[in-house]
Design an enzyme around this catalytic site. Structure first.
Site, PDB file in Angstrom:
ATOM      1  N   ASP A  68       0.819  -1.208   0.000  1.00 26.46           N
ATOM      2  CA  ASP A  68       0.000   0.000   0.000  1.00 26.46           C
ATOM      3  C   ASP A  68       0.852   1.257   0.000  1.00 26.46           C
ATOM      4  O   ASP A  68       2.075   1.205   0.096  1.00 26.46           O
ATOM      5  CB  ASP A  68      -0.951   0.003   1.209  1.00 26.46           C
ATOM      6  CG  ASP A  68      -0.272  -0.481   2.493  1.00 26.46           C
ATOM      7  OD1 ASP A  68       0.951  -0.277   2.626  1.00 26.46           O
ATOM      8  OD2 ASP A  68      -0.957  -1.068   3.343  1.00 26.46           O
ATOM      9  N   ASP A 145      -7.955  -3.137  14.611  1.00 24.09           N
ATOM     10  CA  ASP A 145      -9.328  -3.397  14.180  1.00 24.09           C
ATOM     11  C   ASP A 145      -9.407  -4.540  13.172  1.00 24.09           C
ATOM     12  O   ASP A 145     -10.450  -4.765  12.562  1.00 24.09           O
ATOM     13  CB  ASP A 145      -9.963  -2.133  13.595  1.00 24.09           C
ATOM     14  CG  ASP A 145      -9.171  -1.557  12.427  1.00 24.09           C
ATOM     15  OD1 ASP A 145      -8.157  -2.168  12.019  1.00 24.09           O
ATOM     16  OD2 ASP A 145      -9.562  -0.485  11.913  1.00 24.09           O
ATOM     17  N   HIS A 147      -7.580  -4.827  10.343  1.00 21.48           N
ATOM     18  CA  HIS A 147      -7.278  -4.515   8.949  1.00 21.48           C
ATOM     19  C   HIS A 147      -5.924  -5.095   8.546  1.00 21.48           C
ATOM     20  O   HIS A 147      -5.025  -5.266   9.363  1.00 21.48           O
ATOM     21  CB  HIS A 147      -7.345  -3.003   8.685  1.00 21.48           C
ATOM     22  CG  HIS A 147      -6.171  -2.218   9.176  1.00 21.48           C
ATOM     23  ND1 HIS A 147      -6.199  -1.450  10.322  1.00 21.48           N
ATOM     24  CD2 HIS A 147      -4.920  -2.057   8.666  1.00 21.48           C
ATOM     25  CE1 HIS A 147      -5.039  -0.855  10.496  1.00 21.48           C
ATOM     26  NE2 HIS A 147      -4.231  -1.214   9.507  1.00 21.48           N
ATOM     27  N   GLU A 152      -9.712  -1.645   5.505  1.00 16.66           N
ATOM     28  CA  GLU A 152     -10.365  -1.372   6.772  1.00 16.66           C
ATOM     29  C   GLU A 152     -11.589  -2.275   6.949  1.00 16.66           C
ATOM     30  O   GLU A 152     -12.077  -2.874   5.985  1.00 16.66           O
ATOM     31  CB  GLU A 152     -10.794   0.095   6.821  1.00 16.66           C
ATOM     32  CG  GLU A 152      -9.673   1.097   6.559  1.00 16.66           C
ATOM     33  CD  GLU A 152      -8.715   1.248   7.740  1.00 16.66           C
ATOM     34  OE1 GLU A 152      -8.816   0.447   8.689  1.00 16.66           O
ATOM     35  OE2 GLU A 152      -7.873   2.159   7.704  1.00 16.66           O
TER      36      GLU A 152
END
Length: 270
Positions: A68, A145, A147, A152
């Site tokens: 990314d 979380d 990800h 996400e």
């Protein structure tokens, strides 16, 4: 079901990853590595670099693709993933920079408003990975979380490389790389999708510390859900999750995972 390896510390995890990748490069000198940023992979890269040096492994043919990149940061920004990958992977391992790619390379700070250019970058990156023959080993971290990459919660589990809006929690987590100022953290990114990541032949996810325990519990022992993107690893034919004791603390079956790894034949590797 991924293989779960519980280790004492990041250094031990790094040695496991380093040996896996070093053996791959020996067998396949033009291996394609999937690269991640963040703090979790650092010990793994350091261990691999030491093995490469100690065993004089030729890495001139090795290729790499990062997961990314932030939208809007120039390549020269110290926290761009182009710069980070060069600093933490390319230089220590002695890789050819021309053979290591980041999804934002063609954007180089292109503003979010330039939608036509940004929209084309994702599909082009997926085509480049396919043209290289696909990823042999993809290293992954995991967010608090759940990800992976910048996928996400709520991301499609079939997604390809595309532009995403960063969750507030991710920006808070990453503010430590931007002088603890969330206002400096970009709001958008370009990331390999879960569908792209799942095409890699081997996935290795690393997680350390109590802050990752809930995410690891959901990833390993929860249901497969877009609201915990890492849970897609349950569906991969060759996935390895390496965690320390704190990150494994909420796993209900950790005694079994230890038993299985302890009794695994050495010739199987990871």
């Amino acid at each position: 079901m991924p293989e779960i390896i519980i280790v004492k510390n990041e250094a031990e995890a790094g040695e496991i990853y380093g040996r896996c990748v070093a053996d791959l490069i020996k067998a396949k000198p033009d291996a394609v590595l999937g690269l991640a940023t963040g703090s979790s992979p650092l010990a793994a890269y350091q261990a691999l670099a030491k093995i490469v040096k100690d065993e004089a492994i030729d890495v001139s043919g090795v290729r790499g693709f990062a997961l990314d990149e932030y939208i809007g940061l120039p390549l020269t920004h110290p926290e761009s993933y182009h710069a980070t990958i060069h600093r933490t992977v390319v230089e220590p391992l002695g890789l050819d920079p021309a053979k290591v790619h980041v999804p934002g390379d063609v954007l180089n700070g292109t503003p979010l408003e330039d939608g036509d250019k940004i929209a084309l970058a994702g599909p082009a990156y997926d085509r480049a990975i396919e043209a290289a023959g696909g990823i042999d080993v993809q290293i992954l971290g995991i967010g608090t979380d759940g990800h992976v990459g910048f996928n996400e919660p709520g991301s499609s589990l079939a997604s390809g490389t595309r532009v995403k809006t960063l969750a507030e929690q991710t920006r808070i987590d990453n503010a430590r790389f931007f002088d603890n100022d969330i206002n400096q953290v970009p709001t958008h990114c370009i990331t390999q999708g879960i569908g792209t990541i799942m095409k890699a032949r081997h996935l290795v996810l690393l997680a350390f510390g109590a802050g990752k325990a809930e995410a690891i519990e959901e990833t390993v022992e929860g249901g497969v859900s877009a609201f915990c993107p890492a849970s897609a690893l349950q569906m991969h034919p060759h996935a390895t999750i390496i965690v320390d004791e704190e990150a494994a603390s909420r796993l209900r079956h950790k005694d079994y995972y230890r038993y299985a790894y302890t009794h695994k034949p050495a010739w199987q590797g990871i």
